[in-house]
Design a protein around this motif. Structure first.
Motif, PDB file in Angstrom:
ATOM      1  N   ASP A 167       0.840  -1.199   0.000  1.00 50.28           N
ATOM      2  CA  ASP A 167       0.000   0.000   0.000  1.00 50.28           C
ATOM      3  C   ASP A 167       0.871   1.244   0.000  1.00 50.28           C
ATOM      4  O   ASP A 167       1.909   1.294   0.670  1.00 50.28           O
ATOM      5  CB  ASP A 167      -0.927   0.007   1.228  1.00 50.28           C
ATOM      6  N   LEU A 188     -11.201  13.616   9.442  1.00 53.88           N
ATOM      7  CA  LEU A 188     -10.975  14.481   8.267  1.00 53.88           C
ATOM      8  C   LEU A 188     -11.667  15.828   8.475  1.00 53.88           C
ATOM      9  O   LEU A 188     -11.152  16.865   8.073  1.00 53.88           O
ATOM     10  CB  LEU A 188     -11.483  13.820   6.987  1.00 53.88           C
ATOM     11  N   TYR A 203      -7.631   8.072  13.637  1.00 54.56           N
ATOM     12  CA  TYR A 203      -7.086   8.255  12.280  1.00 54.56           C
ATOM     13  C   TYR A 203      -5.596   7.904  12.250  1.00 54.56           C
ATOM     14  O   TYR A 203      -5.162   7.102  11.413  1.00 54.56           O
ATOM     15  CB  TYR A 203      -7.313   9.719  11.884  1.00 54.56           C
ATOM     16  N   VAL A 240      -3.414  13.083  -0.282  1.00 52.86           N
ATOM     17  CA  VAL A 240      -4.418  12.080  -0.671  1.00 52.86           C
ATOM     18  C   VAL A 240      -4.759  11.193   0.522  1.00 52.86           C
ATOM     19  O   VAL A 240      -5.921  11.080   0.914  1.00 52.86           O
ATOM     20  CB  VAL A 240      -3.914  11.206  -1.845  1.00 52.86           C
ATOM     21  N   HIS A 241      -3.699  10.593   1.115  1.00 55.45           N
ATOM     22  CA  HIS A 241      -3.908   9.677   2.237  1.00 55.45           C
ATOM     23  C   HIS A 241      -3.631  10.328   3.589  1.00 55.45           C
ATOM     24  O   HIS A 241      -3.995   9.789   4.625  1.00 55.45           O
ATOM     25  CB  HIS A 241      -2.998   8.454   2.115  1.00 55.45           C
ATOM     26  N   PHE A 242      -2.919  11.416   3.590  1.00 53.08           N
ATOM     27  CA  PHE A 242      -2.642  12.145   4.839  1.00 53.08           C
ATOM     28  C   PHE A 242      -2.463  13.617   4.493  1.00 53.08           C
ATOM     29  O   PHE A 242      -2.129  13.943   3.345  1.00 53.08           O
ATOM     30  CB  PHE A 242      -1.394  11.580   5.548  1.00 53.08           C
ATOM     31  N   PRO A 243      -2.741  14.494   5.477  1.00 52.01           N
ATOM     32  CA  PRO A 243      -2.716  15.925   5.163  1.00 52.01           C
ATOM     33  C   PRO A 243      -1.291  16.463   5.016  1.00 52.01           C
ATOM     34  O   PRO A 243      -0.339  15.835   5.494  1.00 52.01           O
ATOM     35  CB  PRO A 243      -3.387  16.545   6.388  1.00 52.01           C
ATOM     36  N   ARG A 286       0.582   4.988  11.131  1.00 55.35           N
ATOM     37  CA  ARG A 286      -0.564   4.755  10.237  1.00 55.35           C
ATOM     38  C   ARG A 286      -0.167   4.055   8.938  1.00 55.35           C
ATOM     39  O   ARG A 286      -0.901   3.202   8.435  1.00 55.35           O
ATOM     40  CB  ARG A 286      -1.200   6.112   9.937  1.00 55.35           C
ATOM     41  N   GLY A 334     -17.284   6.191   5.107  1.00 52.14           N
ATOM     42  CA  GLY A 334     -16.159   7.083   5.418  1.00 52.14           C
ATOM     43  C   GLY A 334     -14.781   6.556   5.065  1.00 52.14           C
ATOM     44  O   GLY A 334     -13.925   7.279   4.579  1.00 52.14           O
ATOM     45  N   GLY A 335     -14.522   5.280   5.321  1.00 56.63           N
ATOM     46  CA  GLY A 335     -13.191   4.727   5.055  1.00 56.63           C
ATOM     47  C   GLY A 335     -12.186   5.041   6.149  1.00 56.63           C
ATOM     48  O   GLY A 335     -12.514   5.682   7.161  1.00 56.63           O
ATOM     49  N   ASP A 336     -10.954   4.534   5.946  1.00 59.10           N
ATOM     50  CA  ASP A 336      -9.830   4.762   6.867  1.00 59.10           C
ATOM     51  C   ASP A 336     -10.010   4.100   8.238  1.00 59.10           C
ATOM     52  O   ASP A 336      -9.261   4.410   9.168  1.00 59.10           O
ATOM     53  CB  ASP A 336      -9.578   6.263   7.112  1.00 59.10           C
ATOM     54  N   SER A 369     -10.896  -0.161   4.364  1.00 58.45           N
ATOM     55  CA  SER A 369     -10.057   0.999   4.040  1.00 58.45           C
ATOM     56  C   SER A 369     -10.852   2.040   3.256  1.00 58.45           C
ATOM     57  O   SER A 369     -10.722   3.232   3.494  1.00 58.45           O
ATOM     58  CB  SER A 369      -8.827   0.567   3.229  1.00 58.45           C
ATOM     59  N   ASP A 370     -11.687   1.588   2.335  1.00 55.41           N
ATOM     60  CA  ASP A 370     -12.423   2.530   1.476  1.00 55.41           C
ATOM     61  C   ASP A 370     -13.792   2.884   2.049  1.00 55.41           C
ATOM     62  O   ASP A 370     -14.444   3.808   1.564  1.00 55.41           O
ATOM     63  CB  ASP A 370     -12.623   1.914   0.077  1.00 55.41           C
ATOM     64  N   HIS A 409      -9.994   6.291  -5.962  1.00 56.10           N
ATOM     65  CA  HIS A 409      -9.089   7.172  -6.680  1.00 56.10           C
ATOM     66  C   HIS A 409      -9.654   7.351  -8.096  1.00 56.10           C
ATOM     67  O   HIS A 409     -10.349   6.481  -8.596  1.00 56.10           O
ATOM     68  CB  HIS A 409      -7.689   6.538  -6.764  1.00 56.10           C
ATOM     69  N   TYR A 464      -9.811   0.767   9.031  1.00 56.94           N
ATOM     70  CA  TYR A 464      -8.894  -0.381   9.198  1.00 56.94           C
ATOM     71  C   TYR A 464      -9.384  -1.375  10.243  1.00 56.94           C
ATOM     72  O   TYR A 464      -8.627  -1.961  10.992  1.00 56.94           O
ATOM     73  CB  TYR A 464      -7.440   0.085   9.425  1.00 56.94           C
TER      74      TYR A 464
HETATM   75  C1  LIG Z   1      -5.951  14.052   3.990  1.00 55.08           C
HETATM   76  C2  LIG Z   1      -6.875  12.906   3.668  1.00 55.08           C
HETATM   77  N1  LIG Z   1      -7.903  13.115   2.834  1.00 55.08           N
HETATM   78  C3  LIG Z   1      -8.728  12.092   2.517  1.00 55.08           C
HETATM   79  C4  LIG Z   1      -8.541  10.855   3.059  1.00 55.08           C
HETATM   80  C5  LIG Z   1      -9.515   9.746   2.746  1.00 55.08           C
HETATM   81  N2  LIG Z   1      -8.931   8.641   2.018  1.00 55.08           N
HETATM   82  C6  LIG Z   1      -7.868   8.775   1.200  1.00 55.08           C
HETATM   83  S1  LIG Z   1      -7.435   7.306   0.495  1.00 55.08           S
HETATM   84  C7  LIG Z   1      -8.711   6.497   1.273  1.00 55.08           C
HETATM   85  C8  LIG Z   1      -8.991   5.032   1.032  1.00 55.08           C
HETATM   86  C9  LIG Z   1      -7.838   4.133   1.320  1.00 55.08           C
HETATM   87  O1  LIG Z   1      -6.789   4.341   0.401  1.00 55.08           O
HETATM   88  P1  LIG Z   1      -6.456   3.312  -0.762  1.00 55.08           P
HETATM   89  O2  LIG Z   1      -5.272   3.817  -1.485  1.00 55.08           O
HETATM   90  O3  LIG Z   1      -7.685   3.015  -1.557  1.00 55.08           O
HETATM   91  O4  LIG Z   1      -6.070   2.072   0.141  1.00 55.08           O
HETATM   92  P2  LIG Z   1      -6.406   0.528  -0.070  1.00 55.08           P
HETATM   93  O5  LIG Z   1      -7.897   0.410  -0.200  1.00 55.08           O
HETATM   94  O6  LIG Z   1      -5.671   0.110  -1.286  1.00 55.08           O
HETATM   95  O7  LIG Z   1      -5.885  -0.123   1.179  1.00 55.08           O
HETATM   96  C10 LIG Z   1      -9.442   7.352   2.071  1.00 55.08           C
HETATM   97  C11 LIG Z   1     -10.634   6.966   2.871  1.00 55.08           C
HETATM   98  C12 LIG Z   1      -7.443  10.690   3.925  1.00 55.08           C
HETATM   99  N3  LIG Z   1      -7.151   9.510   4.479  1.00 55.08           N
HETATM  100  N4  LIG Z   1      -6.631  11.729   4.246  1.00 55.08           N
END
Ligand SMILES: Cc1ncc(C[n+]2csc(CCOP(=O)(O)OP(=O)(O)O)c2C)c(N)n1
Ligand SMILES: Nc1ncnc2c1ncn2[C@@H]1O[C@H](COP(=O)(O)OP(=O)(O)O)[C@@H](O)[C@H]1O
Ligand SMILES: [Mg+2]
Length: 321
Positions: A46, A167, A186, A52-55, A66, A257-259, A210-211, A319, A261
């Motif tokens: 991953d 978020l 988070y 995208v995944h963190f601020p 994380r 919402g996602g994130d 995750s999603d 994405h 885990y």
């Molecule tokens: C700053 C920020 N904005 C938005 C998000 C929300 N977000 C970004 S990617 C994601 C889903 C998980 O990421 P992905 O790359 O799809 O991971 P995978 O499913 O492959 O494990 C989420 C909920 C976040 N984590 N942080």
């Protein structure tokens, strides 16, 4: 003087605790990991990207935790036991404060999840973090997305929606009061790994969240060629989420919402007691949220009322859309 690539690796990444499977760790061309007899290798990668995944300007210690928690969560989804992980780190600069905070959070997670750092790659460029995990499970015993059967219970672990609320905190949109709780959920996500290993031979399918529950459960339904009925009122919500949002908004965050885990899994009705016992032993909340059906689709209800998923503007993280 600026740190060189090899000074940086030596200073921040070579003192991680090693594990019993590590035959050769950091420093050679490959890491060598030993599998237990009768076990097969599980691997998953991953990536986390700034913005995208963190601020931008994250809690860097939390980021270290994380990035590993999110990757190791996929081993849990398969019921695989961790063996080791590799870290590919692309950094705009060798900032010692950043590296020290990041390595500290990563080392804490490495210890917590019993997964040693066995190798990686360090490059200069826009900030980007990739973690590849390796694990093992007895051959034929892993949890897959494809085994859910009509009539099975649907379960989720932990509480859902808190990371989505984080978020709002990061965007300064959240009602005051529970910021610390949401940010903790988070940055310090805790996928239930040993509980997942205990689900071998018990759960019929599993996926990590995750999603978002609706999106990730969709993968189980597709792989298992089944449908599901889910009751929004049964979703496990933290007190913090319930006191910060309306019931409807909290349920929406938990569903999409996602994130989080956490784990979503299916199991036959006969396994209820065993699952509850296992959750009690692991001190883990584990909640029945619905049933696997033959409809081929996800039907969402709020109590006895049908909810139209298409009315939601976001049904889970994707994405490119
Ligand atoms: C700053 C920020 N904005 C938005 C998000 C929300 N977000 C970004 S990617 C994601 C889903 C998980 O990421 P992905 O790359 O799809 O991971 P995978 O499913 O492959 O494990 C989420 C909920 C976040 N984590 N942080
Ligand atoms: N670029 C890629 N090349 C090959 N396989 C990929 C690629 N991206 C994703 N996959 C595979 O697609 C499947 C779904 O990926 P993903 O949604 O990221 O899973 P997860 O949520 O478990 O991280 C996984 O089996 C993953 O290994
Ligand atoms: Mg992935």
């Amino acid at each position: 003087m600026a740190l060189s690539e090899f000074d940086l690796i030596r200073r921040y990444f070579t003192s991680f605790q090693q594990g019993p499977a590590v035959v050769t760790g950091i420093g050679d061309d490959c890491a060598e990991l030993a599998l237990s007899p009768g076990h097969t290798l599980f691997t998953s990668i991953d990536t986390m990207v700034e913005g995208v995944h963190f601020p931008k300007n994250p809690d860097v210690n939390g980021l270290g935790w994380r990035v590993l928690a999110a990757a190791v969560s996929d081993l849990g989804a398969c019921g695989a036991k961790p063996l080791g992980f590799c870290l590919a780190l692309t950094l705009p600069e060798a900032d010692e404060r950043w590296l020290s905070d990041f390595a500290e959070g990563l080392a804490e997670a490495s210890q917590h999840f019993s997964i040693p750092l066995v190798g990686g790659d360090t490059t200069r460029g826009p900030l980007c973090l990739s973690v590849q995990v390796f694990g093992e499970a007895p051959a034929g015993k892993a949890l897959l997305r494809s085994g859910a059967k009509v009539g099975d219970d649907l379960w989720v672990t932990g509480t859902l929606g808190d990371a989505r609320a984080a978020l709002d905190v990061l965007e300064k949109k959240n009602p005051a009061g529970s910021e610390r709780h949401f940010l903790q959920q988070y940055y310090r996500a805790e996928p239930p790994l040993s509980f997942a290993v205990g689900l071998q031979g018990v759960a019929s399918s599993a996926i990590d969240l995750s999603d978002g529950l609706a999106a990730d459960l969709g993968h189980i339904l597709q792989a298992s060629k089944v449908g599901a009925e889910l009751d929004l009122e049964s979703l496990p919500l933290s007190d913090a989420l319930m006191s910060s949002y309306s019931a409807e908004q909290a349920q929406y965050y938990a569903l999409t919402g996602g994130d989080d885990y956490q784990l979503c899994f299916s199991a036959s009705v006969e396994q209820r007691e065993l699952i509850s016992d296992l959750a009690r032993t692991e001190k883990l909340r584990c909640t029945r949220v619905g049933t696997i059906t033959g409809s081929g689709e996800l039907a969402v209800k709020r109590g006895s009322i049908d909810v139209d998923l298409n009315a939601y503007k976001n049904k889970g993280y994707q994405h490119f859309s």
